[in-house]
Design a protein around this motif. Structure first.
Motif, PDB file in Angstrom:
ATOM      1  N   ILE A   1       1.040  -1.110  -0.060  1.00  0.00           N
ATOM      2  CA  ILE A   1       0.317  -0.169  -0.041  1.00  0.00           C
ATOM      3  C   ILE A   1       0.750   0.964   0.178  1.00  0.00           C
ATOM      4  N   ASP A   2       1.981   0.934   0.446  1.00  0.00           N
ATOM      5  CA  ASP A   2       2.947   2.704   0.416  1.00  0.00           C
ATOM      6  C   ASP A   2       3.528   3.171  -0.820  1.00  0.00           C
ATOM      7  N   THR A   3       4.076   1.837  -0.765  1.00  0.00           N
ATOM      8  CA  THR A   3       4.190   1.950  -2.898  1.00  0.00           C
ATOM      9  C   THR A   3       3.230   2.563  -3.655  1.00  0.00           C
ATOM     10  N   ALA A   4       2.225   2.058  -3.712  1.00  0.00           N
ATOM     11  CA  ALA A   4       0.813   2.561  -4.590  1.00  0.00           C
ATOM     12  C   ALA A   4       0.633   4.443  -3.965  1.00  0.00           C
ATOM     13  N   TYR A   5       0.605   4.311  -2.920  1.00  0.00           N
ATOM     14  CA  TYR A   5       0.057   5.916  -2.677  1.00  0.00           C
ATOM     15  C   TYR A   5       1.493   6.932  -2.607  1.00  0.00           C
ATOM     16  N   ARG A   6       3.124   6.011  -2.871  1.00  0.00           N
ATOM     17  CA  ARG A   6       3.557   6.815  -3.090  1.00  0.00           C
ATOM     18  C   ARG A   6       3.420   7.249  -4.240  1.00  0.00           C
ATOM     19  N   ALA A   7       3.441   5.946  -5.444  1.00  0.00           N
ATOM     20  CA  ALA A   7       3.135   6.659  -6.890  1.00  0.00           C
ATOM     21  C   ALA A   7       2.296   7.070  -7.052  1.00  0.00           C
ATOM     22  N   ILE A   8       1.273   7.081  -6.707  1.00  0.00           N
ATOM     23  CA  ILE A   8      -0.114   8.185  -6.702  1.00  0.00           C
ATOM     24  C   ILE A   8       0.209   9.499  -6.102  1.00  0.00           C
ATOM     25  N   ALA A   9       1.342   9.723  -5.373  1.00  0.00           N
ATOM     26  CA  ALA A   9       1.789  10.849  -4.521  1.00  0.00           C
ATOM     27  C   ALA A   9       2.635  11.789  -5.552  1.00  0.00           C
TER      28      ALA A   9
ATOM     29  N   GLU B   1      -5.923  24.287  -7.867  1.00  0.00           N
ATOM     30  CA  GLU B   1      -6.877  24.851  -6.496  1.00  0.00           C
ATOM     31  C   GLU B   1      -7.859  23.622  -6.647  1.00  0.00           C
ATOM     32  N   LEU B   2      -8.129  23.039  -7.398  1.00  0.00           N
ATOM     33  CA  LEU B   2      -9.014  21.756  -7.355  1.00  0.00           C
ATOM     34  C   LEU B   2      -7.766  20.467  -6.734  1.00  0.00           C
ATOM     35  N   LEU B   3      -6.801  20.757  -7.365  1.00  0.00           N
ATOM     36  CA  LEU B   3      -6.455  19.601  -6.668  1.00  0.00           C
ATOM     37  C   LEU B   3      -5.293  19.445  -5.465  1.00  0.00           C
ATOM     38  N   ASP B   4      -5.569  21.099  -5.334  1.00  0.00           N
ATOM     39  CA  ASP B   4      -4.245  20.994  -4.190  1.00  0.00           C
ATOM     40  C   ASP B   4      -4.818  19.819  -2.260  1.00  0.00           C
ATOM     41  N   GLN B   5      -6.458  19.964  -2.240  1.00  0.00           N
ATOM     42  CA  GLN B   5      -6.764  19.157  -1.104  1.00  0.00           C
ATOM     43  C   GLN B   5      -5.981  17.437  -1.337  1.00  0.00           C
ATOM     44  N   PRO B   6      -6.505  16.905  -2.583  1.00  0.00           N
ATOM     45  CA  PRO B   6      -6.454  15.768  -2.957  1.00  0.00           C
ATOM     46  C   PRO B   6      -5.029  15.125  -3.372  1.00  0.00           C
ATOM     47  N   MET B   7      -3.904  16.316  -2.907  1.00  0.00           N
ATOM     48  CA  MET B   7      -2.551  15.945  -3.283  1.00  0.00           C
ATOM     49  C   MET B   7      -2.373  15.945  -1.756  1.00  0.00           C
ATOM     50  N   ARG B   8      -2.429  16.681  -1.015  1.00  0.00           N
ATOM     51  CA  ARG B   8      -2.257  17.369   0.323  1.00  0.00           C
ATOM     52  C   ARG B   8      -3.126  15.845   1.376  1.00  0.00           C
ATOM     53  N   HIS B   9      -4.576  14.915   0.581  1.00  0.00           N
ATOM     54  CA  HIS B   9      -4.245  13.884   1.496  1.00  0.00           C
ATOM     55  C   HIS B   9      -3.475  12.699   1.194  1.00  0.00           C
ATOM     56  N   ALA B  10      -3.607  12.577   0.068  1.00  0.00           N
ATOM     57  CA  ALA B  10      -2.043  11.418  -0.778  1.00  0.00           C
ATOM     58  C   ALA B  10      -1.368  11.762  -0.079  1.00  0.00           C
ATOM     59  N   SER B  11      -0.558  12.340  -0.224  1.00  0.00           N
ATOM     60  CA  SER B  11       1.082  12.849   0.918  1.00  0.00           C
ATOM     61  C   SER B  11       0.766  12.626   2.196  1.00  0.00           C
ATOM     62  N   ASN B  12      -0.102  12.834   2.842  1.00  0.00           N
ATOM     63  CA  ASN B  12      -0.486  12.561   4.531  1.00  0.00           C
ATOM     64  C   ASN B  12      -0.964  11.065   4.453  1.00  0.00           C
TER      65      ASN B  12
END
Length: 88
Positions: A29-37, A57-68
């Motif tokens: 899962i970590d590997t998949a999240y890294r790829a998505i982020a 602006e639309l991507l800001d929140q999902p990008m932060r969530h993926a990183s977190n």
């Protein structure tokens, strides 16, 4: 202010087999999240370079969530790996 590292006390009560299995699953899962982020970061940068302010602006929140989310799974992966090494 950074968050205090979390300790997973209940990991001490499971078998090495369970730790190994959980470790493999969390690492996957970590590997998949890294790829998505990473992909989201590239998309965000391209949108920003192209002047697509509404998209960034639309991507800001999902990008932060993926990183977190990725950081959460990385921390859990590290904890599981440490616990597995203690038992081997």
């Amino acid at each position: 202010m950074s968050e205090k590292p979390r300790t997973f006390h209940d990991l001490g009560s499971v078998s090495l087999h369970v730790l190994d299995e959980m470790g493999r699953r969390v690492e996957d899962i970590d590997t998949a999240y890294r790829a998505i982020a990473e992909k989201m970061g590239r998309l965000y940068m391209k949108a920003d370079e192209s002047g697509l302010n509404d998209m960034t602006e639309l991507l800001d929140q999902p990008m932060r969530h993926a990183s977190n989310d990725q950081r959460t799974f990385a921390a859990l992966s590290d904890e599981l790996q440490m616990r597995r090494q203690e038992r081997h």
